[in-house]
Design a protein around this motif. Structure first.
Motif, mmCIF file in Angstrom:
data_model
loop_
_atom_site.group_PDB
_atom_site.id
_atom_site.type_symbol
_atom_site.label_atom_id
_atom_site.label_comp_id
_atom_site.label_asym_id
_atom_site.label_seq_id
_atom_site.Cartn_x
_atom_site.Cartn_y
_atom_site.Cartn_z
ATOM 1 N N SER A 141 -104.681 -116.977 2.151
ATOM 2 C CA SER A 141 -103.286 -117.079 2.591
ATOM 3 C C SER A 141 -102.646 -118.369 2.100
ATOM 4 C CB SER A 141 -103.213 -117.031 4.126
ATOM 5 O OG SER A 141 -103.971 -118.101 4.696
ATOM 6 N N ARG A 350 -93.320 -122.518 11.585
ATOM 7 C CA ARG A 350 -93.618 -121.100 11.407
ATOM 8 C C ARG A 350 -93.629 -120.797 9.918
ATOM 9 N NH1 ARG A 350 -91.008 -116.067 11.083
ATOM 10 N NH2 ARG A 350 -92.138 -114.388 12.155
ATOM 11 N N TRP A 351 -94.741 -120.191 9.450
ATOM 12 C CA TRP A 351 -94.886 -119.940 8.019
ATOM 13 C C TRP A 351 -95.618 -118.614 7.812
ATOM 14 C CZ3 TRP A 351 -97.153 -123.993 4.056
ATOM 15 C CH2 TRP A 351 -96.820 -123.597 2.760
ATOM 16 N N PRO A 352 -94.925 -117.512 7.929
ATOM 17 C CA PRO A 352 -95.584 -116.204 7.777
ATOM 18 C C PRO A 352 -95.910 -115.906 6.317
ATOM 19 C CG PRO A 352 -93.240 -115.910 8.083
ATOM 20 C CD PRO A 352 -93.502 -117.385 8.253
#
Length: 583
Positions: A141, A350-352
């Motif tokens: 990821s 937040r880092w999708p």
């Protein structure tokens, strides 16, 4: 009897004028023996004895080979040994090839002063912080996958691919290259200052040789002779690294150094004996690798002599050098990207996946971790400042003593002061811990500072030795002719002239102290927390944002000191260009 005693006394007194008088070199040598030599010797002894079953504190009262049988019967032992050897040798060989090729291609376009600034972030970053940043890049990821997803890969969720802790150790080799390549580039650029490269290059080109061929046949052998010790240091470290291996290397089974480390740290004290055997085997692996490397040097020298004498003026070496230089540039870019990844993750709220950048940024993680940072940060700064300051004073005293006695030692690999950085840390730190226990210093700040000093001093001396020897001795002779004492000459002449090398040595020592992981754990017994120990502990399964905060702070400290070392001499000697840029 009394007459005989008086006769012996008379003979001893008659010899006193001919005995060497104590001097500064003897005093410094005695101090180094006490704080450097004795711990290393005791550490090796107290590791070697448990490796053969002797450790009375846990019931080992007789020598035996049982620890070695346990080690050899460990599932995956052969794989651990193979990973250790292949990754260590691959990282060293590739770092050497890429660094020489890079210098060959960019020679004449980039000088050492410019290189200092460009490579400063990579040189200053601790190994553990760089490994964490690289894991942020290479993870399934990570940033590299995000850059090509989903438009190229089609991934909308992280792929199930072992890009970090892969079974081949490629991630570990990449991490080692990121750290060792800048180090070798700096020492090569420094060595080039001692060689008339431009004249030799012009002479070779005038005879019809290509630039790459001149570099390979003429320049590289001269440079390598001067950087042999740094190459051995890179080889020893690559074969025995623990902190980077915990983050990047395969974990089932891990490299041999990690096996020994985990057994030493295990709650079951019976694991200590096979751990000592693994640490001793690690020592044999490093010693054998250096010996084989030394034999390989002679073989390559013979082949190089044959290749040089048979002629060949073509430019066939140019494409290979440019390709290797391009690979070196990619490695350096990965290093810078790793540092940027640390900074980004420390600010990401937040880092999708697969977004390239965080969708929400925040300083909240920094504010939440402020209280947790205070104690490790304070320990890290104080340890680095104390050990580096003491190491710098002793290094200056050692070099000055050499000047006063007329003995200027070369930075030879086998000099005793460099032994700590040529030995695997895991091979003697457990024994050093036993020594601190016997001295009732275990877990104290003094014990940790002592353990850091073992590694800081050799690097400080290594960084300062060549600039000190390059200083023109006529300065000291002129001062003496004007009536200045040796001490006044040191303070008023030598130290100001060598301000920039001293500042660089100080920055290097500071960075080495900040990066120490094993010495802090063994000597501190887990009771002296630093940014490095906290970052490595969190890296295995902590929140990436929190890990990014600790690792980025761990990087900022030595980087700030390194940049100050580059800037301060230029400010102090702003009106004296030769002093401001002296290296």
């Amino acid at each position: 009897m009394d007459a005989a005693i008086r006769q012996i006394g008379f003979r001893i007194r008659s010899l006193i004028p001919f005995l060497p008088k104590p001097n500064l070199r003897h005093a410094v040598g005695l101090v180094l023996l006490c704080v450097l030599g004795i711990p290393i010797a005791a550490g090796l002894i107290f590791t070697l004895l448990p490796a053969f079953g002797y450790l009375p504190s846990i019931g080992g009262h007789t020598l035996s080979l049982e620890p070695w049988r346990e080690l050899f019967s460990y599932p995956g032992f052969a794989t651990s040994l193979r990973i250790t050897v292949t990754t260590g040798l691959a990282a060293t060989v590739l770092a050497l090839i890429l660094s020489f090729s890079f210098c060959a291609v960019v020679h004449g376009r980039m000088r050492d002063r410019g290189a200092d600034g460009l490579l400063a972030p990579l040189l200053a970053a601790p190994h553990a912080a760089m490994a964490i940043g690289l894991a942020f890049l290479m993870a399934p990821s990570g940033w590299l996958i995000r850059l090509v997803s989903p438009w190229l890969t089609g991934y909308t969720v992280p792929p199930d691919i072992a890009t970090v802790q892969d079974p081949w150790g490629a991630a570990l080799v990449t991490g080692l290259l990121i750290k060792e390549l800048p180090f070798l580039l700096i020492v090569i650029l420094a060595a080039l200052n001692q060689i008339p490269v431009d004249q030799q290059m012009r002479a070779g080109r005038a005879l019809g040789y290509g630039q790459g061929i001149v570099w390979i046949k003429i320049i590289a052998p001269q440079v390598y002779a001067q950087i042999r010790l740094p190459v051995y240091v890179v080889l020893a470290y690559s074969l025995s690294v623990v902190d980077m291996a915990l983050i990047l290397a395969p974990s089932n089974p891990p490299p041999l150094s990690v096996v020994a480390f985990k057994w030493f740290m295990a709650p079951d004290v019976t694991r200590t004996l096979p751990a000592a055997a693994a640490a001793t085997l690690q020592l044999f692996v490093v010693a054998g690798a250096i010996g084989i490397w030394r034999l390989g040097e002679r073989g390559v020298a013979g082949l190089g002599l044959w290749w040089t004498t048979r002629g060949g003026r073509g430019v066939s070496g140019e494409p290979g050098l440019k390709l290797a230089a391009a690979l070196g540039t990619i490695i350096l870019s990965l290093g810078l990207g790793s540092l940027i990844a640390l900074a980004v993750w420390s600010l990401a709220w937040r880092w999708p996946f697969p977004d390239i950048l965080p969708s929400t940024w925040s300083l909240d993680i920094w504010s939440r971790q402020a209280h947790a940072l205070v104690w490790p940060l304070g320990n890290t700064v104080v340890l680095a400042a104390v050990t580096t300051g003491v190491a710098l004073l002793l290094a200056i005293a050692w070099l000055e003593a050499g000047d006063r006695t007329g003995r200027r030692d070369r930075a030879i690999p086998w000099h005793p002061v460099y032994i700590p950085i040529l030995l695997p840390q895991i091979a003697f730190l457990f024994g050093t811990q036993v020594l601190t226990l016997k001295l009732q210093l275990d877990g104290s700040f003094l014990a940790v500072a002592w353990a850091h000093f073992l590694f800081v001093f050799p690097y400080v001396l290594l960084a300062l030795a060549d600039p000190w020897k390059a200083l023109d001795p006529r300065y000291a002779r002129s001062a003496a002719a004007l009536g200045a004492s040796p001490t006044r000459t040191l303070i008023r002449i030598k130290l100001p002239i060598l301000l920039q090398p001293i500042a660089i040595a100080l920055a290097i020592g500071f960075a080495v102290s900040v990066a120490q992981y094993l010495p802090t754990l063994f000597a501190g017994g887990g009771r002296v927390a630093t940014l490095t120990t906290e970052a490595v502990a969190m890296a295995s399964g902590g929140d990436r944002r929190v890990v990014g905060v600790f690792a980025f702070m761990q990087t900022l400290l030595p980087l700030a000191v390194y940049l100050a070392a580059l800037v301060i001499p230029r400010i102090v000697f702003a009106n004296r260009q030769a002093l401001a840029g002296r290296t």
